[in-house]
Design an enzyme around this catalytic site. Sequence first.
Site, short mmCIF file in Angstrom:
data_model
loop_
_atom_site.label_atom_id
_atom_site.label_comp_id
_atom_site.label_asym_id
_atom_site.label_seq_id
_atom_site.Cartn_x
_atom_site.Cartn_y
_atom_site.Cartn_z
N SER A 144 0.86 -0.91 0.10
CA SER A 144 -0.08 0.05 -0.01
C SER A 144 0.84 1.33 -0.11
CB SER A 144 -0.94 -0.06 1.39
OG SER A 144 -1.53 1.45 1.50
N TYR A 157 -2.28 -1.22 10.05
CA TYR A 157 -2.26 -1.43 8.64
C TYR A 157 -1.00 -1.17 8.16
CZ TYR A 157 -4.39 -1.07 3.84
OH TYR A 157 -4.50 -1.26 2.62
#
Length: 279
Positions: A144, A157
């Site tokens: 990401s 995350y």
Amino acid sequence: MSKQRRTISGRTAVITGAASGIGRALAQRLSSYSCPVAIADVDEQGLKDTEASLRGPALRKVLDVSDAAAVHEFAAEVREWAPQPIGAVFNNAGVAVGSTVLDANPDDDNWLWNINFHGVVNGTRAFLPILVEQDEGVIVNTSSVFGLVGMPGQSAYCSAKFAVRGFTDSLRQELRGTGVSAVTVHPGGVNTNIVRNGRFREEPGGPSKEQVVKEFAAMAMTQPDKAAAIIHRGVEAGKSRILVGPDAYLFDALARLAPTRYFDVLEWAQTRLRKRAAS
């Protein structure tokens, strides 16, 4: 060192997280490029909907990627089923958690790490022996932009996506001199349901989950089909790292140019985007 082009079109593709979002879009795109696709997800109905939208052969598997034994069983099924050699394995399944470190629920963090990082490791370990035996193919692991920078409220995350990045970078070096390669994908904001389906810890005075979902949708700069096209082209072009979306290039530049001050710039940009979304 020059990039070596790869061919995955026409070969078997394995995709986790294929019930929606980027995973579904990848399955649809690769199927249209004559790839038999093996698709997996915990969402059975979403997976059926994906399969129904495909043009060619498909193997559907309801799968929890955090279950290493189940992922290895899936790899064995794919080996037996695949009508063509495996061209690419997309370890794409992912979930989201929103919470500060101070108020985090450890169970939520472990849930995310088991899917977003250990799920990638499980998929890599299950399919890598098949690719090494073929001496061809590519492992494509989804990190990401939050694997490039750290963001408040996203410690679980970010830590998982940084781990995916480090794991895949190490794997890439181990595979030097073989016909197998490893790619890291860094999507920016892609308009999927990852935030809506995530776990969110609301704080007094802070935004509600619904507000966060709406804000994410307003700021997401890339649609899943566009993301799938970028990833497909990037893999076949021989890239080792694929940035998805204009915001991904911004995050990457800020991480390089202002490694300790990038959030000041991002906070300013977020404020501008929130005002635009509100209007």
